[in-house]
Write an enzyme that holds these catalytic residues in place. Structure first.
Site, PDB file in Angstrom:
ATOM      1  N   CYS A  25       0.826  -1.225   0.000  1.00  0.00           N
ATOM      2  CA  CYS A  25       0.000   0.000   0.000  1.00  0.00           C
ATOM      3  C   CYS A  25       0.855   1.268   0.000  1.00  0.00           C
ATOM      4  O   CYS A  25       0.334   2.367  -0.189  1.00  0.00           O
ATOM      5  CB  CYS A  25      -0.926   0.016   1.205  1.00  0.00           C
ATOM      6  SG  CYS A  25      -1.925  -1.465   1.326  1.00  0.00           S
TER       7      CYS A  25
ATOM      8  N   CYS B 220      -0.270   3.125   5.812  1.00  0.00           N
ATOM      9  CA  CYS B 220       0.197   1.899   6.443  1.00  0.00           C
ATOM     10  C   CYS B 220       0.386   0.858   5.347  1.00  0.00           C
ATOM     11  O   CYS B 220      -0.145   0.996   4.243  1.00  0.00           O
ATOM     12  CB  CYS B 220      -0.790   1.419   7.497  1.00  0.00           C
ATOM     13  SG  CYS B 220      -2.454   1.121   6.858  1.00  0.00           S
TER      14      CYS B 220
HETATM   15  C1  LIG Z   1     -14.616  -4.801   4.028  1.00  0.00           C
HETATM   16  C2  LIG Z   1     -14.639  -5.665   2.778  1.00  0.00           C
HETATM   17  C3  LIG Z   1     -14.292  -7.117   3.134  1.00  0.00           C
HETATM   18  C4  LIG Z   1     -16.072  -5.591   2.217  1.00  0.00           C
HETATM   19  O1  LIG Z   1     -16.118  -6.276   1.012  1.00  0.00           O
HETATM   20  P1  LIG Z   1     -17.524  -6.695   0.362  1.00  0.00           P
HETATM   21  O2  LIG Z   1     -18.274  -7.545   1.335  1.00  0.00           O
HETATM   22  O3  LIG Z   1     -17.232  -7.210  -0.997  1.00  0.00           O
HETATM   23  O4  LIG Z   1     -18.244  -5.275   0.289  1.00  0.00           O
HETATM   24  P2  LIG Z   1     -19.476  -4.841  -0.590  1.00  0.00           P
HETATM   25  O5  LIG Z   1     -19.036  -3.730  -1.452  1.00  0.00           O
HETATM   26  O6  LIG Z   1     -20.138  -6.024  -1.223  1.00  0.00           O
HETATM   27  O7  LIG Z   1     -20.427  -4.219   0.504  1.00  0.00           O
HETATM   28  C5  LIG Z   1     -21.159  -5.033   1.430  1.00  0.00           C
HETATM   29  C6  LIG Z   1     -22.495  -4.358   1.690  1.00  0.00           C
HETATM   30  O8  LIG Z   1     -22.263  -3.095   2.327  1.00  0.00           O
HETATM   31  C7  LIG Z   1     -22.947  -2.075   1.614  1.00  0.00           C
HETATM   32  N1  LIG Z   1     -22.194  -0.831   1.691  1.00  0.00           N
HETATM   33  C8  LIG Z   1     -20.865  -0.651   1.415  1.00  0.00           C
HETATM   34  N2  LIG Z   1     -20.540   0.647   1.570  1.00  0.00           N
HETATM   35  C9  LIG Z   1     -21.682   1.286   1.941  1.00  0.00           C
HETATM   36  C10 LIG Z   1     -22.000   2.643   2.229  1.00  0.00           C
HETATM   37  N3  LIG Z   1     -21.082   3.574   2.172  1.00  0.00           N
HETATM   38  N4  LIG Z   1     -23.274   2.939   2.590  1.00  0.00           N
HETATM   39  C11 LIG Z   1     -24.231   1.988   2.654  1.00  0.00           C
HETATM   40  N5  LIG Z   1     -23.994   0.679   2.380  1.00  0.00           N
HETATM   41  C12 LIG Z   1     -22.740   0.353   2.019  1.00  0.00           C
HETATM   42  C13 LIG Z   1     -22.996  -2.594   0.186  1.00  0.00           C
HETATM   43  O9  LIG Z   1     -24.039  -1.973  -0.537  1.00  0.00           O
HETATM   44  C14 LIG Z   1     -23.255  -4.068   0.404  1.00  0.00           C
HETATM   45  O10 LIG Z   1     -24.622  -4.240   0.673  1.00  0.00           O
HETATM   46  P3  LIG Z   1     -25.386  -5.599   0.166  1.00  0.00           P
HETATM   47  O11 LIG Z   1     -24.689  -6.741   0.894  1.00  0.00           O
HETATM   48  O12 LIG Z   1     -26.797  -5.365   0.604  1.00  0.00           O
HETATM   49  O13 LIG Z   1     -25.182  -5.645  -1.308  1.00  0.00           O
HETATM   50  C15 LIG Z   1     -13.662  -5.150   1.690  1.00  0.00           C
HETATM   51  O14 LIG Z   1     -14.101  -3.924   1.171  1.00  0.00           O
HETATM   52  C16 LIG Z   1     -12.276  -4.963   2.262  1.00  0.00           C
HETATM   53  O15 LIG Z   1     -11.596  -5.934   2.595  1.00  0.00           O
HETATM   54  N6  LIG Z   1     -11.843  -3.693   2.383  1.00  0.00           N
HETATM   55  C17 LIG Z   1     -10.584  -3.358   2.994  1.00  0.00           C
HETATM   56  C18 LIG Z   1      -9.447  -3.641   2.075  1.00  0.00           C
HETATM   57  C19 LIG Z   1      -8.165  -3.420   2.808  1.00  0.00           C
HETATM   58  O16 LIG Z   1      -8.024  -3.742   3.974  1.00  0.00           O
HETATM   59  N7  LIG Z   1      -7.210  -2.832   2.112  1.00  0.00           N
HETATM   60  C20 LIG Z   1      -6.023  -2.374   2.768  1.00  0.00           C
HETATM   61  C21 LIG Z   1      -4.991  -3.382   2.836  1.00  0.00           C
HETATM   62  S1  LIG Z   1      -3.889  -2.982   4.129  1.00  0.00           S
END
Ligand SMILES: CC(C)(COP(=O)(O)OP(=O)(O)OC[C@H]1O[C@@H](n2cnc3c(N)ncnc32)[C@H](O)[C@@H]1OP(=O)(O)O)[C@@H](O)C(=O)NCCC(=O)NCCS
Length: 413
Positions: free
Chosen positions: A96, A397
């Protein structure tokens, strides 16, 4: 104490551009990171007013190796961006922190006189992370497990500490006593700031529209961008949306009882960002003012299980190296890998939120790993100019337990 830091005396961030950052499996899902990188590289050169034929060195960043020709990414980004055939290209990775590493290495090359003008491009397709197998080249033995894994899911895991990246944020939440409510409140603020920055055109000022395009290279195969038919022209980040804390509070935590959700963690997006970095001689000969001076860089290690605290020691090392204090810094752009992670950094350093991620962060805009440090630094430089402030720090990070930080100076302030 061991450490890693650098000072630069006459290195300049001339200008840069990025593609929109588009949600995972959206309009950019089929694009090769090479093509997104070519697009960003060409646009950065155009914006900087630098002819590609004057580039001495190309430095790219890409983590996911998300195409069959990924080995060629640095070379192809350079060539199809128009740099001469004799100009070398290299790919670097600090996960990152890759985007910062590109700029630091450009700074080193320039400061040491290896190059005068460097094209830096960070590009990432989170969507095209492969479903991979590493041990099947010799075939499949009857009864032996056939193992294909999702590289993206595995990449967000640290087997040394047996934690996912989200769990590293949960560890910080416990250490710092950070509640779900505090994380959602932070995330709602990130979305609100990004919505405002999109509406007032600030974010648009660093984004190039992406549409179907062919990249020609005399004597070689053309390549290019083909978007899905319905996508038309993509002009803006599309994860940004109004997200009040009441709506975020309704989302399920990734781990039962935890504070991190899809709404308060960095969004998975595809995109690329590029910049032209040059020596003082080049910067002074060119018409127009550079965006910023690249003043210093630092990186530091932290325990893998709390990797998200990395910016704190990196920023401390940076300030020490530059002979500055936190009070000298007008603005901070620190990557929001996860909400609890950024709050932990904020508390550890005692940062005022009015000076942190003032145009929103990766929770709202997204985090395409190798492009992130470039976006943060570009945004920071543009905002320092807009506010007439002198020093800014961009930082992130890094999975595995690191932090990286850059100090930039708006010399007109
Ligand atoms: C957290 C994480 C696992 C979620 O992944 P995901 O489950 O594929 O997320 P999605 O985009 O499908 O969102 C899940 C739900 O939350 C909802 N959602 C996401 N953001 C939202 C927001 N801002 N407002 C309202 N709802 C939201 C989505 O609409 C979805 O709803 P649904 O299940 O009804 O369709 C993933 O985004 C992640 O790992 N992020 C961090 C990455 C990271 O750590 N990177 C750094 C490396 S150090």
């Amino acid at each position: 104490m061991n450490g890693f830091s650098a000072l630069f005396s006459d290195v300049w961030l001339l200008d840069g551009m990025r593609t929109p950052f588009v949600d995972y499996m959206g309009a950019f899902a089929a694009l090769s990171p090479t093509d997104m990188g070519i697009k960003a590289g060409r646009e950065a050169l155009r914006r900087a007013g630098i002819e590609a034929r004057t580039i001495d060195s190309v430095i790219t960043g890409n983590m996911a190796q998300a195409s069959f020709d990924a080995y060629m990414l640095p070379r192809h980004v350079g060539l199809y961006a128009g740099v001469p055939i004799e100009v070398p290209a290299i790919n670097v990775q600090r996960i990152c922190g890759t985007g910062f590493e590109l700029l630091r290495q450009a700074g080193d090359q320039i400061e040491r006189g290896y190059a005068s003008t460097v094209l830096c491009v960070g590009s990432e397709s989170m969507s095209r992370n492969p479903i991979a197998a590493y041990t099947h080249r010799t075939g499949f033995k009857l009864g032996a497990p056939v193992e294909f894994k999702d590289f993206l899911w595995e990449a967000l895991d640290d087997p040394a500490a047996k934690v996912s990246m989200i769990q590293t944020a949960e560890n910080l939440a416990k250490r710092f006593g950070i509640t779900r409510e505090a994380v959602d409140e932070y995330a709602a603020g990130s979305f609100a700031r990004a919505v405002a920055a999109q509406q007032d055109g600030f974010l648009g000022g660093e984004i190039c529209a992406v549409t179907d395009e062919v990249f020609e290279l005399a004597g070689y195969e053309p390549r290019g961008i083909t978007l899905p038919r319905k996508a038309g022209e993509v002009t803006a980040d599309n994860h940004i949306r109004p997200s009040p804390k009441e709506a975020l509070a309704r989302l399920r935590p990734v781990y039962a009882g935890g504070v991190q959700t899809a709404g308060n963690s960095s969004a998975l997006v595809d995109g690329a960002a590029a910049a032209v970095v040059a020596s003082g001689d080049v910067a002074r000969r060119r018409e127009g003012k550079p965006l910023a001076r690249l003043a210093a860089a630092a990186a530091a290690g932290v325990p893998p299980e709390i990797m998200g605290i990395g910016p704190a020691p990196a920023i401390r090392a940076l300030l020490q190296r530059a002979g500055l204090s936190l009070a000298d810094i007008g603005l901070f752009e620190i990557n929001e890998a996860q909400g609890a992670q950024i709050i932990a950094v904020e508390r550890e350093l005692g940062l005022a939120r009015e000076r942190l991620n003032v145009n929103g962060g990766a929770i709202a805009i997204g985090h395409p790993l190798a492009a992130t440090g470039m976006r943060l630094t570009l945004t920071l430089a543009r905002e320092l100019k807009r506010r007439g402030l002198r020093y800014g720090i961009s930082s992130a990070c890094v999975g595995g337990g690191q932090g990286m930080a850059l100090l930039i100076e708006n010399t007109e302030a």
